[in-house]
Design a protein around this motif. Structure first.
Motif, short mmCIF file in Angstrom:
data_model
loop_
_atom_site.label_atom_id
_atom_site.label_comp_id
_atom_site.label_asym_id
_atom_site.label_seq_id
_atom_site.Cartn_x
_atom_site.Cartn_y
_atom_site.Cartn_z
N LYS A 82 41.17 31.61 -19.38
CA LYS A 82 40.40 32.85 -19.50
C LYS A 82 40.91 33.88 -18.49
O LYS A 82 41.07 33.58 -17.31
CB LYS A 82 38.92 32.59 -19.28
N GLN B 238 41.56 33.36 -23.72
CA GLN B 238 40.41 34.25 -23.88
C GLN B 238 40.53 35.44 -22.92
O GLN B 238 41.13 35.32 -21.86
CB GLN B 238 39.12 33.49 -23.59
N GLU C 148 38.03 38.48 -21.09
CA GLU C 148 36.72 39.08 -20.85
C GLU C 148 36.94 40.35 -20.05
O GLU C 148 37.67 40.34 -19.06
CB GLU C 148 35.84 38.11 -20.05
N THR C 149 36.31 41.44 -20.50
CA THR C 149 36.46 42.71 -19.79
C THR C 149 35.36 42.87 -18.75
O THR C 149 34.28 42.32 -18.88
CB THR C 149 36.44 43.90 -20.78
N CYS C 150 35.67 43.65 -17.73
CA CYS C 150 34.75 43.80 -16.60
C CYS C 150 34.92 45.18 -15.97
O CYS C 150 36.02 45.73 -15.96
CB CYS C 150 35.07 42.70 -15.58
N LYS D 115 28.54 48.89 -17.22
CA LYS D 115 28.75 48.40 -18.58
C LYS D 115 29.66 49.31 -19.39
O LYS D 115 30.38 48.86 -20.27
CB LYS D 115 27.42 48.23 -19.32
N VAL E 168 32.25 47.19 -21.48
CA VAL E 168 32.81 45.93 -21.00
C VAL E 168 31.84 44.76 -21.20
O VAL E 168 30.64 44.97 -21.39
CB VAL E 168 33.22 46.01 -19.51
N ASP E 169 32.39 43.54 -21.16
CA ASP E 169 31.59 42.33 -21.35
C ASP E 169 30.67 42.06 -20.17
O ASP E 169 29.54 41.60 -20.35
CB ASP E 169 32.51 41.11 -21.54
N ARG E 170 31.19 42.28 -18.96
CA ARG E 170 30.44 41.95 -17.74
C ARG E 170 30.64 43.01 -16.68
O ARG E 170 31.62 43.73 -16.70
CB ARG E 170 30.94 40.62 -17.16
N THR E 171 29.70 43.02 -15.73
CA THR E 171 29.89 43.89 -14.57
C THR E 171 30.39 43.04 -13.41
O THR E 171 30.27 41.80 -13.43
CB THR E 171 28.58 44.60 -14.18
N TYR F 203 37.67 31.84 -14.27
CA TYR F 203 38.86 32.53 -14.78
C TYR F 203 40.16 31.91 -14.24
O TYR F 203 40.19 31.36 -13.16
CB TYR F 203 38.81 34.02 -14.42
#
Length: 193
Positions: free
Chosen positions: A2, A35, A37-39, A43, A55-58, A67
């Motif tokens: 990830k 995978q 994941e954006t951050c 948001k 984004v997916d997460r802060t 990760y």
């Protein structure tokens, strides 16, 4: 595997999209376990040229142990890139990824927060090379051994010197997450020779 794709305010969309597309092709077309994941700090992150991205997460939700890599597109100072890229919370996140030996892939001026965080001290790296090399001079101020080459890899860290290198950085990240052979399959499928 990830990858955390971190978007600081004012990031360049082209430098963001290559990570999404290269790893997306690898995952979707070839079943590679990569995978993304954006951050960001919020948001919704406003990119260079004012394109908003949700984004997916802060940053406050991130556990580095989840990760295998950190990917960072560069951005424009005029659009506030360094306000978040130089934020201590982000610099600390970079340090945590490096301390665990995880891959860090940056494009263009995204090498500057790496330099500011201290992870590039006495290591080889590069950053934006045009306009009299002023960004490379800034990187050198962080005690980095600046190399004027398109893509520089020093142990777990990938840096590059302009937006043109974006796809090369994404393919290098894919190679480090999988293998050279698997990366070449995706590269060829995407039409890169």
């Amino acid at each position: 595997m990830k990858t955390l794709l971190f978007l600081a305010k004012g990031f360049e969309t082209m430098e963001f999209s290559v990570f999404v597309d290269v790893l997306g092709w690898a995952r979707h077309d070839y079943g590679y376990d990569v995978q993304v994941e954006t951050c960001g700090f919020k948001k919704e992150v406003m990119s260079t040229f004012n394109i908003p991205v949700v984004v997916d997460r802060t940053i406050d939700e991130i556990n580095v142990d989840e990760y295998d890599a950190l990917a960072i597109p560069g951005g424009f100072e005029e659009f506030g890139f360094y306000e978040e890229a130089y934020d201590e919370k982000f610099l600390d996140l970079i340090r945590k990824f490096d301390a665990k030996g995880k891959i860090i892939a940056s494009i263009c001026v995204a090498a500057l927060p790496l330099g500011k965080s201290g992870v590039l001290k006495n290591r080889k790296a590069t950053t934006y090379h045009l306009k009299e090399g002023y960004r490379q001079k800034q990187l050198a101020e962080f005690l980095v051994n600046v190399v004027n080459e398109p893509i520089v890899v020093d142990k777990n860290i990938i840096t590059s010197y302009c937006p043109e290198t974006a796809s090369g950085v994404a393919f290098k990240l894919l190679e480090l997450l999988t293998s050279k052979e698997q990366m070449e399959v995706v590269k060829k499928a995407m039409g890169f020779s």
